[in-house]
Design an enzyme around this catalytic site. Structure first.
Site, PDB file in Angstrom:
ATOM      1  N   GLY A  14       0.842  -1.203   0.000  1.00 18.11           N
ATOM      2  CA  GLY A  14       0.000   0.000   0.000  1.00 18.11           C
ATOM      3  C   GLY A  14       0.872   1.246   0.000  1.00 18.11           C
ATOM      4  O   GLY A  14       1.809   1.348   0.780  1.00 18.11           O
ATOM      5  N   ARG A  24      13.303  10.255  -3.223  1.00 24.89           N
ATOM      6  CA  ARG A  24      14.194  11.391  -3.528  1.00 24.89           C
ATOM      7  C   ARG A  24      15.443  11.349  -2.646  1.00 24.89           C
ATOM      8  O   ARG A  24      16.573  11.500  -3.122  1.00 24.89           O
ATOM      9  CB  ARG A  24      13.416  12.686  -3.308  1.00 24.89           C
ATOM     10  CG  ARG A  24      14.232  13.967  -3.364  1.00 24.89           C
ATOM     11  CD  ARG A  24      13.298  15.147  -3.088  1.00 24.89           C
ATOM     12  NE  ARG A  24      13.993  16.417  -3.096  1.00 24.89           N
ATOM     13  CZ  ARG A  24      14.524  16.987  -2.009  1.00 24.89           C
ATOM     14  NH1 ARG A  24      14.459  16.354  -0.848  1.00 24.89           N
ATOM     15  NH2 ARG A  24      15.110  18.166  -2.094  1.00 24.89           N
ATOM     16  N   ALA A  25      15.221  11.125  -1.344  1.00 24.17           N
ATOM     17  CA  ALA A  25      16.352  11.140  -0.407  1.00 24.17           C
ATOM     18  C   ALA A  25      17.303   9.974  -0.687  1.00 24.17           C
ATOM     19  O   ALA A  25      18.535  10.133  -0.642  1.00 24.17           O
ATOM     20  CB  ALA A  25      15.838  11.079   1.025  1.00 24.17           C
ATOM     21  N   ARG A  75       1.401  -5.359  -5.201  1.00 26.08           N
ATOM     22  CA  ARG A  75       1.608  -6.498  -4.301  1.00 26.08           C
ATOM     23  C   ARG A  75       1.809  -7.689  -5.243  1.00 26.08           C
ATOM     24  O   ARG A  75       0.847  -8.321  -5.663  1.00 26.08           O
ATOM     25  CB  ARG A  75       0.373  -6.709  -3.408  1.00 26.08           C
ATOM     26  CG  ARG A  75      -0.004  -5.492  -2.548  1.00 26.08           C
ATOM     27  CD  ARG A  75      -1.108  -5.859  -1.557  1.00 26.08           C
ATOM     28  NE  ARG A  75      -1.878  -4.722  -1.097  1.00 26.08           N
ATOM     29  CZ  ARG A  75      -1.580  -3.971  -0.021  1.00 26.08           C
ATOM     30  NH1 ARG A  75      -0.527  -4.234   0.684  1.00 26.08           N
ATOM     31  NH2 ARG A  75      -2.356  -2.972   0.341  1.00 26.08           N
ATOM     32  N   ASP A 106       4.993  -4.381   6.224  1.00 23.95           N
ATOM     33  CA  ASP A 106       5.437  -5.731   6.621  1.00 23.95           C
ATOM     34  C   ASP A 106       5.495  -6.713   5.448  1.00 23.95           C
ATOM     35  O   ASP A 106       6.401  -7.554   5.385  1.00 23.95           O
ATOM     36  CB  ASP A 106       4.607  -6.281   7.790  1.00 23.95           C
ATOM     37  CG  ASP A 106       3.119  -6.233   7.535  1.00 23.95           C
ATOM     38  OD1 ASP A 106       2.709  -5.697   6.475  1.00 23.95           O
ATOM     39  OD2 ASP A 106       2.351  -6.723   8.383  1.00 23.95           O
ATOM     40  N   THR A 129       4.191   3.169   5.575  1.00 25.05           N
ATOM     41  CA  THR A 129       2.818   2.669   5.663  1.00 25.05           C
ATOM     42  C   THR A 129       2.010   3.581   6.585  1.00 25.05           C
ATOM     43  O   THR A 129       2.521   4.003   7.628  1.00 25.05           O
ATOM     44  CB  THR A 129       2.738   1.218   6.180  1.00 25.05           C
ATOM     45  OG1 THR A 129       1.384   0.943   6.594  1.00 25.05           O
ATOM     46  CG2 THR A 129       3.652   0.935   7.358  1.00 25.05           C
ATOM     47  N   ASP A 131      -0.216   2.677   8.398  1.00 22.77           N
ATOM     48  CA  ASP A 131      -0.658   1.909   9.570  1.00 22.77           C
ATOM     49  C   ASP A 131       0.221   2.115  10.805  1.00 22.77           C
ATOM     50  O   ASP A 131      -0.207   1.825  11.920  1.00 22.77           O
ATOM     51  CB  ASP A 131      -0.676   0.406   9.242  1.00 22.77           C
ATOM     52  CG  ASP A 131      -1.705   0.063   8.181  1.00 22.77           C
ATOM     53  OD1 ASP A 131      -2.591   0.896   7.932  1.00 22.77           O
ATOM     54  OD2 ASP A 131      -1.615  -1.035   7.599  1.00 22.77           O
ATOM     55  N   ASP A 133       2.481   0.311  11.984  1.00 14.88           N
ATOM     56  CA  ASP A 133       2.397  -0.927  12.774  1.00 14.88           C
ATOM     57  C   ASP A 133       3.695  -1.735  12.781  1.00 14.88           C
ATOM     58  O   ASP A 133       3.673  -2.920  13.117  1.00 14.88           O
ATOM     59  CB  ASP A 133       1.246  -1.798  12.239  1.00 14.88           C
ATOM     60  CG  ASP A 133       1.417  -2.154  10.770  1.00 14.88           C
ATOM     61  OD1 ASP A 133       2.254  -1.524  10.088  1.00 14.88           O
ATOM     62  OD2 ASP A 133       0.717  -3.063  10.300  1.00 14.88           O
ATOM     63  N   ARG A 166     -26.455  13.351  16.317  1.00 14.00           N
ATOM     64  CA  ARG A 166     -26.341  11.971  15.830  1.00 14.00           C
ATOM     65  C   ARG A 166     -25.090  11.276  16.325  1.00 14.00           C
ATOM     66  O   ARG A 166     -24.106  11.920  16.696  1.00 14.00           O
ATOM     67  CB  ARG A 166     -26.276  11.972  14.302  1.00 14.00           C
ATOM     68  CG  ARG A 166     -27.636  11.939  13.663  1.00 14.00           C
ATOM     69  CD  ARG A 166     -27.496  11.977  12.162  1.00 14.00           C
ATOM     70  NE  ARG A 166     -28.804  11.869  11.551  1.00 14.00           N
ATOM     71  CZ  ARG A 166     -29.105  12.377  10.369  1.00 14.00           C
ATOM     72  NH1 ARG A 166     -28.203  13.035   9.679  1.00 14.00           N
ATOM     73  NH2 ARG A 166     -30.306  12.220   9.877  1.00 14.00           N
ATOM     74  N   MET A 173      -8.652   3.205   8.020  1.00 11.97           N
ATOM     75  CA  MET A 173      -7.852   2.059   7.581  1.00 11.97           C
ATOM     76  C   MET A 173      -7.087   1.426   8.747  1.00 11.97           C
ATOM     77  O   MET A 173      -6.862   2.062   9.771  1.00 11.97           O
ATOM     78  CB  MET A 173      -6.895   2.468   6.477  1.00 11.97           C
ATOM     79  CG  MET A 173      -7.564   2.427   5.125  1.00 11.97           C
ATOM     80  SD  MET A 173      -6.374   2.648   3.784  1.00 11.97           S
ATOM     81  CE  MET A 173      -7.402   2.141   2.405  1.00 11.97           C
ATOM     82  N   ARG A 175      -6.056  -2.787   8.725  1.00 17.43           N
ATOM     83  CA  ARG A 175      -6.576  -4.152   8.642  1.00 17.43           C
ATOM     84  C   ARG A 175      -6.220  -4.930   9.901  1.00 17.43           C
ATOM     85  O   ARG A 175      -7.020  -5.679  10.427  1.00 17.43           O
ATOM     86  CB  ARG A 175      -5.920  -4.813   7.424  1.00 17.43           C
ATOM     87  CG  ARG A 175      -6.775  -5.805   6.750  1.00 17.43           C
ATOM     88  CD  ARG A 175      -6.204  -6.288   5.453  1.00 17.43           C
ATOM     89  NE  ARG A 175      -4.868  -5.817   5.126  1.00 17.43           N
ATOM     90  CZ  ARG A 175      -4.432  -5.606   3.883  1.00 17.43           C
ATOM     91  NH1 ARG A 175      -5.237  -5.788   2.870  1.00 17.43           N
ATOM     92  NH2 ARG A 175      -3.201  -5.219   3.656  1.00 17.43           N
ATOM     93  N   LYS A 215     -26.565  11.179  29.549  1.00 16.69           N
ATOM     94  CA  LYS A 215     -25.889  12.475  29.734  1.00 16.69           C
ATOM     95  C   LYS A 215     -26.322  13.488  28.678  1.00 16.69           C
ATOM     96  O   LYS A 215     -25.810  14.608  28.629  1.00 16.69           O
ATOM     97  CB  LYS A 215     -24.371  12.276  29.648  1.00 16.69           C
ATOM     98  CG  LYS A 215     -23.774  11.705  30.923  1.00 16.69           C
ATOM     99  CD  LYS A 215     -22.264  11.775  30.877  1.00 16.69           C
ATOM    100  CE  LYS A 215     -21.700  10.524  30.257  1.00 16.69           C
ATOM    101  NZ  LYS A 215     -20.288  10.453  30.067  1.00 16.69           N
ATOM    102  N   GLU A 226     -10.675  -0.629  10.494  1.00 10.20           N
ATOM    103  CA  GLU A 226     -11.361  -1.567   9.575  1.00 10.20           C
ATOM    104  C   GLU A 226     -11.216  -3.026  10.004  1.00 10.20           C
ATOM    105  O   GLU A 226     -12.073  -3.851   9.713  1.00 10.20           O
ATOM    106  CB  GLU A 226     -10.880  -1.374   8.135  1.00 10.20           C
ATOM    107  CG  GLU A 226      -9.439  -1.755   7.909  1.00 10.20           C
ATOM    108  CD  GLU A 226      -9.020  -1.660   6.443  1.00 10.20           C
ATOM    109  OE1 GLU A 226      -7.910  -1.189   6.193  1.00 10.20           O
ATOM    110  OE2 GLU A 226      -9.799  -2.072   5.576  1.00 10.20           O
TER     111      GLU A 226
HETATM  112  O1  F6P Z   1      -1.306  -1.389   4.726  1.00 12.93           O
HETATM  113  C1  F6P Z   1      -1.840  -0.179   4.348  1.00 12.93           C
HETATM  114  C2  F6P Z   1      -3.317  -0.276   4.081  1.00 12.93           C
HETATM  115  O2  F6P Z   1      -3.770   0.986   3.707  1.00 12.93           O
HETATM  116  C3  F6P Z   1      -4.160  -0.854   5.235  1.00 12.93           C
HETATM  117  O3  F6P Z   1      -4.463   0.095   6.225  1.00 12.93           O
HETATM  118  C4  F6P Z   1      -5.372  -1.328   4.488  1.00 12.93           C
HETATM  119  O4  F6P Z   1      -6.047  -2.317   5.205  1.00 12.93           O
HETATM  120  C5  F6P Z   1      -4.797  -1.866   3.208  1.00 12.93           C
HETATM  121  O5  F6P Z   1      -3.568  -1.174   3.008  1.00 12.93           O
HETATM  122  C6  F6P Z   1      -5.673  -1.713   2.001  1.00 12.93           C
HETATM  123  O6  F6P Z   1      -5.023  -2.237   0.897  1.00 12.93           O
HETATM  124  P1  F6P Z   1      -5.554  -2.131  -0.599  1.00 12.93           P
HETATM  125  O7  F6P Z   1      -5.343  -0.714  -1.056  1.00 12.93           O
HETATM  126  O8  F6P Z   1      -4.718  -3.087  -1.355  1.00 12.93           O
HETATM  127  O9  F6P Z   1      -7.001  -2.470  -0.554  1.00 12.93           O
END
Ligand code: F6P
Length: 327
Positions: A14, A24-25, A75, A106, A129, A131, A133, A166, A173, A175, A215, A226
């Site tokens: 992603g 660039r760097a 990918r 990862d 990324t 994420d 993570d 509401r 995002m 996963r 309240k 997600e």
């Molecule tokens: O890993 C980055 C990410 O944006 C995740 O947060 C998300 O679940 C996933 O990629 C979505 O991937 P794709 O764009 O292939 O649907």
């Protein structure tokens, strides 16, 4: 003297805002150190297709501010096979490429670890990324920009949520990781957050909704990563809540890929610039199979094995913050 004379750079998985700043760097860091550079188009797939382009200092002009990646990303399914990786290696040999810089998450580093193990090629990774993570680094490129994108969107949704009193479930995002959801929840003043790392159970949400109603909260925002197990996504959880708490009139917004685009923040550009040049220094320093990390503001080298084996924990203190700040 390092034996490395020529390298290739690629972006994989992603995309994330700031990848261009990292390209660039790395390109300029390499040229500064008298290395030749090629770019692989569409990540590992470009190595298999021999889709490699020479890069010079000019080829990365005027991209520091652009989202996406000029090298494109993919990918690659073929790279998951030993046969695909053999073709990739043969093409590296053909092009006299001695080492790789890979920018991604990862999945990208899992591929890099296998590839360098099979073919003994030095590879250095740059964490890119939204994420955030990856274990061993406080920070991944793209996370800060995505955080700002989410916060801007939630602020807007808060206006209409408040006007109609509401409840909104906003899906962000992540996963397998809740870092983006958690930080966004803190920064946007969300009432609560649902993340994949912790199965809070429906009861907690149910209690929270009953309390808020008592309240007379004028609006409520729940951020949902997600990958959250409890909800199975914002739509499902909103359906359940609307059935069980009809007074709320809950709505759903899924922010989706808007979070991956846009001009990188200043912070992402600085991180990407530091990490990009550090990746070249790492290769010249004879490092192999390491990810560049940022810990307490300093660059560190994290072996792929370590970055991939361990799961980065969500900071528990930040989770507590949500409960404290949403009383
Ligand atoms: O890993 C980055 C990410 O944006 C995740 O947060 C998300 O679940 C996933 O990629 C979505 O991937 P794709 O764009 O292939 O649907």
């Amino acid at each position: 003297m390092s034996p490395i004379k020529k390298i290739a750079i690629l972006t994989s998985g992603g995309d994330a805002p700031g990848m261009n700043a990292a390209i660039r760097a790395a390109v300029r860091g390499a040229i500064f150190n008298k290395l030749e550079v090629m770019g692989s188009i569409r990540g590992y797939q470009g190595l298999i297709d021999n889709n490699l382009v020479p890069m010079d200092s000019q080829s990365v002009s005027n991209i520091i501010q652009q989202g996406g990646t000029i090298l494109k990303s993919a990918r690659s399914k073929q790279f998951l096979t030993p046969e695909g990786r053999q073709i990739a290696y043969d093409n590296l040999q053909k092009n006299k490429i001695d080492a790789l810089v890979v920018i991604g998450g990862d999945g990208t580093f899992t591929g890099a670890r296998v590839f360098s193990g099979e073919h003994n090629i030095p590879i250095v990774g740059i964490p890119g990324t939204i994420d955030n993570d990856l274990y061993g680094t406080d920070y991944t490129i793209g996370y800060d920009t995505a955080l700002n994108t989410v916060v801007e969107a939630v602020d807007k949704i808060r206006d209409t949520a408040s006007a109609h009193s509401r409840l909104f479930f906003i899906e962000v995002m992540g996963r397998d990781a809740g870092f983006l959801a958690l930080s966004s929840a803190i920064a946007s003043g969300a009432e609560t957050v649902l993340v994949p790392e912790i199965n809070t159970g429906y009861k907690k949400l149910d209690d929270f909704l009953r309390n808020s109603f008592k309240k007379q909260k004028s609006s409520s925002i729940v951020l949902v990563a997600e990958g959250d197990k409890l909800s199975g996504g914002a739509i499902k959880i909103a359906e359940r809540v609307n059935k069980e708490h009809p007074d709320y009139d809950a709505r759903v917004t899924i922010l989706g890929h808007i979070q991956r685009g846009g001009s990188p923040s200043g912070m992402d550009r600085v991180m990407a610039s530091r990490m990009g040049v550090s990746a070249i220094n790492a290769l010249l320093d004879d490092q192999k199979s390491v990810m560049i990390g940022m810990v307490n503001g300093e660059i560190v080298y994290v072996p792929f094995n370590q970055a991939l084996k361990n799961k980065k924990p969500l900071p528990p203190k930040q989770l507590e913050l949500i409960d404290i700040l949403s009383i």
